[in-house]
Design a protein around this motif. Sequence first.
Motif, PDB file in Angstrom:
ATOM      1  N   THR A  67       0.838  -1.201   0.000  1.00 39.05           N
ATOM      2  CA  THR A  67       0.000   0.000   0.000  1.00 39.05           C
ATOM      3  C   THR A  67       0.875   1.254   0.000  1.00 39.05           C
ATOM      4  OG1 THR A  67      -0.163  -0.159   2.391  1.00 39.05           O
ATOM      5  CG2 THR A  67      -2.006  -1.037   1.109  1.00 39.05           C
ATOM      6  N   HIS A  83      -4.781  -3.408  -4.363  1.00 42.95           N
ATOM      7  CA  HIS A  83      -3.713  -4.169  -3.740  1.00 42.95           C
ATOM      8  C   HIS A  83      -4.137  -5.633  -3.710  1.00 42.95           C
ATOM      9  CE1 HIS A  83      -1.754  -5.540   0.267  1.00 42.95           C
ATOM     10  NE2 HIS A  83      -1.022  -5.907  -0.757  1.00 42.95           N
ATOM     11  N   VAL A 203      -7.891   2.716  -2.044  1.00 44.52           N
ATOM     12  CA  VAL A 203      -7.079   1.523  -2.287  1.00 44.52           C
ATOM     13  C   VAL A 203      -7.922   0.315  -1.920  1.00 44.52           C
ATOM     14  CG1 VAL A 203      -4.993   0.254  -1.679  1.00 44.52           C
ATOM     15  CG2 VAL A 203      -4.941   2.747  -1.739  1.00 44.52           C
ATOM     16  N   THR A 205      -8.386  -3.714  -1.431  1.00 45.38           N
ATOM     17  CA  THR A 205      -7.555  -4.894  -1.209  1.00 45.38           C
ATOM     18  C   THR A 205      -8.304  -6.157  -1.588  1.00 45.38           C
ATOM     19  OG1 THR A 205      -6.507  -3.761   0.626  1.00 45.38           O
ATOM     20  CG2 THR A 205      -6.129  -6.112   0.478  1.00 45.38           C
TER      21      THR A 205
END
Lengths: 254, 383
Positions: A67, A83, A203, A205
């Motif tokens: 990250t 990610h 972001v 994941t």
Amino acid sequence: MKVLVGVKRVVDYAVKVRVQNKSVDLNNVKMSLNPFCEIAVEEAVRLKEGKQADEVVAMSIGPKQCTETLRTALAMGCDRAIHVSTDLRTDYIDLQPYAIAKIFEKVVEQEGSDLVLLGKQGIDSDCGQTGPMLAGFLGWPQVTFAANVEAKDGGIQVERETDAGTETINIPSLPAVVTCDLRLNEPRYATLPNIMKAKKKKVDTIDADSLGVDLEAHNEVLEVFEPAQRKEGIMVEDIDQLLDKLKNEAGVLA
Amino acid sequence: SIEIPDMEDEHGVLPDPIATVGAGVTRNTLNEALRHTGLQFVVDPGADATLGGMVATGASGTTAVQYGTMRENILAVQCVLADGTIVNTGTKALKNSAGYDLLGLLCGSEGTLGVITKVAVKLHPIPENIMAAVCVFDSLQDAAQTVAMLKLCNVPLLRCELLDAMSVKAFNQYQQGQGQQDAGAATKREEKPTLFLEFQAPSMESLQEQVQMTQSICDDYGGSGFDYCSDEEERKALWAARHSLYYASVNLRPGATGAILTDACVPLSQFASVIQETAQEIEEKGVVAPTFGHAGDGNFHTIIPIGEGDSEEYIETLHEISNNIVLRSLAAGGTCTGEHGLGYGKTKYLERQYGPGAVHMMQLVKKSLDPHNIMNPGKVVPN
């Protein structure tokens, strides 16, 4: 145009690498954004600034520290990041280009990307295979070692560097995969206001195991070793001794 | 060793813009390590100097007009004295009035008072927007007056460099040489005194305002050919050439193997006349010697190339010119060395510059910190 940029977290280029337990020692070692990926990010951001790309998504595969690497890409101008989380090593010991390309394939399908920009190789594994393999899996045209990229009439024109000179390749319509080489551009320094803004960018994941991709390494790493140590030099008393050693020991003088 | 600010603090605490490095780390290495922090170390002398060396010589660069010299950019230093004592001085706080200013003492001490082992330096944000501008003048006087006026009008200058006609000639020749390698021919500049300026601002609007104000002030002093650019590559090319002026200058005399490099700094009000008189003497003596300077600081350098075949008489003339530059600067209330330090050649001017009192005080300091004179003997303080 939706652009997906691969961003790899690798051992920093300035680190003196050590071998431990049949692999490169990653303990407490400085990690950074792979220089070729940085060039890819810069190119993607320029496409967005030139209004040829609508959205730039950065993607990284690896542990939670990825990250940080993604934040750098966001600070340079990417819109959001993905990610793909895994504790498997990405320097060829665990995950290899085949699996990595398969992961990219899944994400490309999910994202509906038109252009994938990757660095030409990771400076840890030096494989240079992910780009071509990904293009193969997707059935997309590919250009590697790009030194210039121009978006034109719904497609792209790419100049690529070869040992014999520069070759110009025209891809009349997207989608495509392009891997980026050193002379493509000089990546920008992220400024503080952009670094602060990047902290607010999204972001997402995804667990690597949840993608339904075979992550197994197909190639077995037999040995990892440091190059042979240079032998220590010696001091000589005078020129005659030097000549003697060059002649009779090193055998470099007739 | 390099310790840089961690921008990723989980608690969202913004780190101090400070880097702590081993004395042997060079400024380019530090800036490479800072690459993705948005911060930079701003003192930029021509060489990729070590930070310890930069403290020891009180180094300075083209950004001094905005950020100051090394002196203004260090917060703490670790050094070792002649008797082996390890000294930690300074603080990461921005202000300090605890005890003697040992940082100031060490800065410029050229290794005569202690061996520097660690330095904590100030960092500054990498600017959001930068613009470079150029303007040509009919005389050095006009250009120097423009600089004085810019400062009076509070125009914040990031860089402010003045090149005389001969420097521009050297610059042109250098660019020509480079032009063969790069795509895009660089324009040949008019061989007249020229100001190279740079500005930075958080917004494009304030940047443009600064440039407009500058243009009108340049106009007032008869400036012409005012040009500006914000393109990163163009800007870099401009400053690369300025940094290479030493080599470009030496090349003005084919066959020259080296040069006498002068360094003097005077109060801004005297800058124009001192630089003018220097250029005049150089012309009268028929010597090839470009002059350029950090106009915003009143600091200028003359590069006097020396060729292998030069006669003793010619070389004596060159040294005369160099000596006269110092005498002229001292007479103007300035210093014999603005940033390069005393080295071997300038200790002899110390008493003339400061008078016996200051030299005596320096000798006392040296004697008490290094009684056996083992620390770089022969430097800084006259024996």
